[in-house]
Design a protein around this motif. Structure first.
Motif, PDB file in Angstrom:
ATOM      1  N   ILE A  13       0.845  -1.203   0.000  1.00 21.89           N
ATOM      2  CA  ILE A  13       0.000   0.000   0.000  1.00 21.89           C
ATOM      3  C   ILE A  13       0.876   1.246   0.000  1.00 21.89           C
ATOM      4  O   ILE A  13       0.600   2.214  -0.715  1.00 21.89           O
ATOM      5  N   GLU A  16       2.359   1.813  -3.488  1.00 26.73           N
ATOM      6  CA  GLU A  16       1.376   2.325  -4.433  1.00 26.73           C
ATOM      7  C   GLU A  16       1.059   3.786  -4.144  1.00 26.73           C
ATOM      8  O   GLU A  16       0.879   4.587  -5.072  1.00 26.73           O
ATOM      9  N   LYS A  88     -10.114   0.586  -2.462  1.00 28.08           N
ATOM     10  CA  LYS A  88     -10.160   0.114  -3.846  1.00 28.08           C
ATOM     11  C   LYS A  88      -9.789  -1.359  -3.938  1.00 28.08           C
ATOM     12  O   LYS A  88     -10.396  -2.121  -4.703  1.00 28.08           O
ATOM     13  N   ARG A  89      -8.803  -1.793  -3.161  1.00 27.61           N
ATOM     14  CA  ARG A  89      -8.395  -3.203  -3.192  1.00 27.61           C
ATOM     15  C   ARG A  89      -9.473  -4.115  -2.611  1.00 27.61           C
ATOM     16  O   ARG A  89      -9.616  -5.254  -3.046  1.00 27.61           O
ATOM     17  N   SER A  90     -10.217  -3.593  -1.664  1.00 27.50           N
ATOM     18  CA  SER A  90     -11.193  -4.453  -0.991  1.00 27.50           C
ATOM     19  C   SER A  90     -12.562  -4.430  -1.653  1.00 27.50           C
ATOM     20  O   SER A  90     -13.318  -5.395  -1.539  1.00 27.50           O
ATOM     21  N   SER A  92     -13.118  -2.748  -5.004  1.00 28.77           N
ATOM     22  CA  SER A  92     -12.990  -2.542  -6.451  1.00 28.77           C
ATOM     23  C   SER A  92     -13.742  -1.312  -6.939  1.00 28.77           C
ATOM     24  O   SER A  92     -13.570  -0.219  -6.437  1.00 28.77           O
ATOM     25  N   SER A  95     -15.498   1.377  -4.662  1.00 30.36           N
ATOM     26  CA  SER A  95     -14.734   1.877  -3.519  1.00 30.36           C
ATOM     27  C   SER A  95     -14.924   3.372  -3.286  1.00 30.36           C
ATOM     28  O   SER A  95     -15.053   3.818  -2.139  1.00 30.36           O
TER      29      SER A  95
END
Length: 246
Positions: A13, A16, A88-90, A92, A95
């Motif tokens: 994280i 990124e 966003k990762r959790s 998509s 988010s």
């Protein structure tokens, strides 16, 4: 995720977040990567959680549970950009909506229960006349939209005050004329709300995840291109709410 040949390398994280920093120094980028505002909001949220349970006991419901998880997330992820990446990762494509809607709801609550929305409306219409009230309603809708980017929610706050002001301005006029004034004011609020969507493109939260799949594009990459349409739309709709007959 970064793709290199047949190998897939996972970014942390933090990595990124660092890769998303802008080359040019900007206020928004500094805020996105600073823990200051996030911790301030987190501490305010923590204070409310303590107040809630101290006054209502163990009254657990869906709203307070969501609020607690949001506040815990603020402390765990330290900066807005990292929190956004985690969301966003959790979750998509949805988010951005999950992340921002609770804050918009909070702002809407402040506008309603403190009377701030009504006071802003009263101040603007206090200088209004039968000729200028459509423009004032238009500007009111545009300004309040920054705090409440929901047409229905915004009208629920400012609509009644503006309609009452219009009725007062139209005292002594035929009922049909007052009805037309109310209709014009209501449309003016809606046009004002649409106007500042150009500067706060809330709709991009839905469009970018679908049309921007595979592209590293964010709302801030688009907003600069919306300024000229904003100016054109502002002039056109201001003239329309003032002079175009219903």
């Amino acid at each position: 995720m970064l793709s290199s040949g047949n190998q897939i390398q996972a970014q942390t994280i933090l990595e990124e977040a660092e890769s998303m920093k802008m080359k040019e120094s900007s206020v928004s980028d500094k805020v996105n990567n600073s823990p200051v505002i996030q911790y301030i909001i987190g501490l305010m949220g923590l204070a409310y959680i303590i107040y809630y349970f101290s006054t209502k006991g163990l009254d657990i419901n869906l709203n307070i549970m969501i609020f607690i998880f949001i506040i815990i997330g603020l402390f765990l992820h330290q900066t807005p950009i990292r929190y956004g990446i985690v969301m966003k990762r959790s979750s998509s494509n949805i988010s951005a909506i999950l992340f921002q809607f609770p804050f918009y709801a909070g702002i809407m609550g402040i506008m309603i229960y403190t009377g701030l929305g009504n006071e802003l409306t009263k101040w603007m219409v206090s200088v209004g006349t039968i000729d200028s009230f459509p423009l004032l309603a238009y500007l009111n809708g545009a300004i309040v939209n920054f705090a409440i980017p929901s047409a229905g929610g915004e009208f629920a706050i400012v609509g009644p005050s503006i309609i009452n002001a219009v009725i007062e301005l139209g005292a002594g006029l035929p009922e049909l004329e007052v009805t037309k004034m109310i209709a014009r004011a209501s449309l003016a609020i809606a046009f004002g709300e649409t106007l500042t969507n150009s500067l706060q493109p809330f709709y991009l939260l839905l469009i970018i995840p679908i049309m921007g799949i595979g592209l590293k594009i964010r709302a801030r990459d688009v907003m600069g291109y919306l300024f000229i349409p904003f100016i054109i739309f502002f002039i056109a709709t201001a003239l329309m709410v003032l002079f175009v007959p219903l």
